[in-house]
Design a protein around this motif. Structure first.
Motif, PDB file in Angstrom:
ATOM      1  N   LEU A 288       0.856  -1.181   0.000  1.00  0.00           N
ATOM      2  CA  LEU A 288       0.000   0.000   0.000  1.00  0.00           C
ATOM      3  C   LEU A 288       0.897   1.238   0.000  1.00  0.00           C
ATOM      4  N   LYS A 289       0.789   2.052  -1.042  1.00  0.00           N
ATOM      5  CA  LYS A 289       1.602   3.255  -1.161  1.00  0.00           C
ATOM      6  C   LYS A 289       0.742   4.475  -0.813  1.00  0.00           C
ATOM      7  N   LEU A 290       1.326   5.374  -0.041  1.00  0.00           N
ATOM      8  CA  LEU A 290       0.628   6.602   0.349  1.00  0.00           C
ATOM      9  C   LEU A 290       1.459   7.806  -0.063  1.00  0.00           C
ATOM     10  N   PRO A 291       0.806   8.906  -0.433  1.00  0.00           N
ATOM     11  CA  PRO A 291       1.564  10.123  -0.732  1.00  0.00           C
ATOM     12  C   PRO A 291       2.143  10.686   0.570  1.00  0.00           C
ATOM     13  N   PRO A 292       3.200  11.491   0.482  1.00  0.00           N
ATOM     14  CA  PRO A 292       3.863  11.992   1.693  1.00  0.00           C
ATOM     15  C   PRO A 292       2.904  12.642   2.697  1.00  0.00           C
ATOM     16  N   PHE A 293       1.882  13.357   2.221  1.00  0.00           N
ATOM     17  CA  PHE A 293       1.006  14.063   3.180  1.00  0.00           C
ATOM     18  C   PHE A 293       0.091  13.113   3.942  1.00  0.00           C
ATOM     19  N   LEU A 294      -0.049  11.872   3.486  1.00  0.00           N
ATOM     20  CA  LEU A 294      -0.874  10.899   4.208  1.00  0.00           C
ATOM     21  C   LEU A 294      -0.036   9.888   4.999  1.00  0.00           C
ATOM     22  N   GLU A 295       1.271   9.837   4.725  1.00  0.00           N
ATOM     23  CA  GLU A 295       2.136   8.839   5.376  1.00  0.00           C
ATOM     24  C   GLU A 295       2.049   8.911   6.910  1.00  0.00           C
ATOM     25  N   PRO A 296       1.961  10.116   7.534  1.00  0.00           N
ATOM     26  CA  PRO A 296       1.838  10.161   9.007  1.00  0.00           C
ATOM     27  C   PRO A 296       0.577   9.471   9.523  1.00  0.00           C
ATOM     28  N   HIS A 297      -0.416   9.237   8.679  1.00  0.00           N
ATOM     29  CA  HIS A 297      -1.686   8.633   9.107  1.00  0.00           C
ATOM     30  C   HIS A 297      -1.801   7.177   8.667  1.00  0.00           C
ATOM     31  N   ARG A 298      -0.654   6.552   8.290  1.00  0.00           N
ATOM     32  CA  ARG A 298      -0.703   5.208   7.707  1.00  0.00           C
ATOM     33  C   ARG A 298      -1.413   4.198   8.598  1.00  0.00           C
ATOM     34  N   ALA A 299      -1.126   4.213   9.894  1.00  0.00           N
ATOM     35  CA  ALA A 299      -1.698   3.179  10.773  1.00  0.00           C
ATOM     36  C   ALA A 299      -3.224   3.239  10.764  1.00  0.00           C
ATOM     37  N   GLU A 300      -3.781   4.438  10.903  1.00  0.00           N
ATOM     38  CA  GLU A 300      -5.249   4.534  10.948  1.00  0.00           C
ATOM     39  C   GLU A 300      -5.862   4.257   9.576  1.00  0.00           C
ATOM     40  N   ILE A 301      -5.167   4.652   8.501  1.00  0.00           N
ATOM     41  CA  ILE A 301      -5.673   4.378   7.158  1.00  0.00           C
ATOM     42  C   ILE A 301      -5.704   2.881   6.907  1.00  0.00           C
ATOM     43  N   GLU A 302      -4.624   2.190   7.232  1.00  0.00           N
ATOM     44  CA  GLU A 302      -4.573   0.733   7.017  1.00  0.00           C
ATOM     45  C   GLU A 302      -5.635   0.011   7.847  1.00  0.00           C
ATOM     46  N   ALA A 303      -5.883   0.530   9.067  1.00  0.00           N
ATOM     47  CA  ALA A 303      -6.871  -0.126   9.937  1.00  0.00           C
ATOM     48  C   ALA A 303      -8.273   0.009   9.356  1.00  0.00           C
ATOM     49  N   ALA A 304      -8.534   1.099   8.638  1.00  0.00           N
ATOM     50  CA  ALA A 304      -9.887   1.363   8.135  1.00  0.00           C
ATOM     51  C   ALA A 304     -10.165   0.680   6.802  1.00  0.00           C
ATOM     52  N   LEU A 305      -9.127   0.334   6.042  1.00  0.00           N
ATOM     53  CA  LEU A 305      -9.327  -0.249   4.710  1.00  0.00           C
ATOM     54  C   LEU A 305      -9.667  -1.736   4.819  1.00  0.00           C
ATOM     55  N   PRO A 306     -10.552  -2.247   3.944  1.00  0.00           N
ATOM     56  CA  PRO A 306     -10.791  -3.695   3.936  1.00  0.00           C
ATOM     57  C   PRO A 306      -9.516  -4.435   3.539  1.00  0.00           C
TER      58      PRO A 306
END
Ligand code: ZN
Length: 309
Positions: A288-306
């Protein structure tokens, strides 16, 4: 050499896992990027393409787990077509049926063999068998023999009240020229083998489209770089009175958007920098690749995605 034509097509789908099963498992496309919708990071953004994800091969999805179905109507993309060698249409007709995908009878449209079918969300697709050889190698990594593999986009069909205003943008700004008419359809071509066919279907008064699973959100045309994109923006504004958005950095290309006069959302996307900008070409689409402005939120983003494979 730079070629005018489609860069990508972006659509809505139902569950991500089902979308992956279909586009990788049945159509044999490569997942070239697994990221999120930069404007709505709770949703995946899946990019499919050829081995390297070159412009003109890309179909992308915003999958929603509980999507309501869309409805195709005026001001929308009615069909998205991929290009295969003409001799491969029979292979594909068998393959689709073997995977439980019903298709319509192959038909001759503008001198090419067209095999229409739908994805699991009802998105209208077609394989177009053509003798035109752009020299593209098919990707054998998706389980389809290279000789039969999808080469990339052929083009899209837009459903419009009236073709004229959209035709003026295609031929006046985007590098297409009219090459034929059949019934209500007008075919335009650019110099690109991939993504170089646009069909405008003028149907008069008809219901407008409604966004949802199985509908296309927008289509993107290629610009070589920022300067070429700026020139397109200038022409749209000065010669057609159209206002585009500010440029948005989509990490793999840089984009501006505008609604063309027929109601379809158009994007102009740069070829640069491409999908290998944040992971090695050999491993595209695995992490899962994230742009730099979302990288600080990776843990919560990964937790929310199926979870998907
Ligand atoms: Zn786009």
């Amino acid at each position: 050499m730079f070629e005018n034509g489609l860069h990508h097509v972006t659509a809505f789908s139902g569950p991500a896992a089902r979308n992956l099963d279909f586009y990788r498992g049945v159509l044999g496309l490569r997942l070239v990027k697994k990221t999120v919708n930069f404007d709505d990071p709770g949703t995946y953004h899946l990019y499919y393409g050829d081995e390297t994800g070159q412009p003109g091969t890309i179909l992308t999805f915003f999958p929603w787990e509980h999507a309501a179905p869309g409805r195709v109507g005026i001001g929308e993309t009615q069909e998205t077509a991929f290009r295969v060698p003409r001799a491969s249409i029979g292979y594909w007709a068998h393959r689709l049926l073997a995977h439980g995908v019903t298709h319509e009878a192959p038909a001759q449209v503008f001198g090419e063999t067209v095999l229409p079918f739908r994805d699991p969300d009802g998105l209208a697709l077609a394989l177009v068998g053509t003798d035109a050889d752009g020299g593209e190698a098919g990707w054998a990594g998706g389980g389809i023999p290279a000789e039969h593999a999808i080469r990339g986009l052929h083009g899209v069909t837009l459903l419009l009240r009236d073709a004229g205003p959209t035709a003026a943008i295609l031929s006046g700004v985007l590098g297409f020229r009219e090459v034929g008419r059949e019934g209500a359809s007008t075919r335009f071509r650019s110099d690109a083998h991939l993504g170089g066919a646009m069909t405008l279907r003028a149907v008069g008064d008809f219901l407008p489209g409604r966004p949802g699973a199985g509908s296309v959100h927008h289509i993107a045309f290629r610009a070589a770089d920022d300067a070429a994109q700026a020139e397109v923006v200038r022409k749209l504004n000065e010669e057609h009175g159209l206002v585009v958005t500010e440029q948005r950095d989509r990490n793999y290309f840089r984009s501006v958007y505008f609604r063309e006069p027929g109601g379809v959302l158009f994007e102009i996307a740069t070829d640069l920098p491409g999908f290998a900008v944040d992971e090695p070409a050999a491993g595209l689409g695995q992490a899962l690749k994230l742009p730099p402005f979302l990288e600080p939120h990776r843990a919560e983003i990964e937790a929310a995605l199926p979870k998907v494979a």
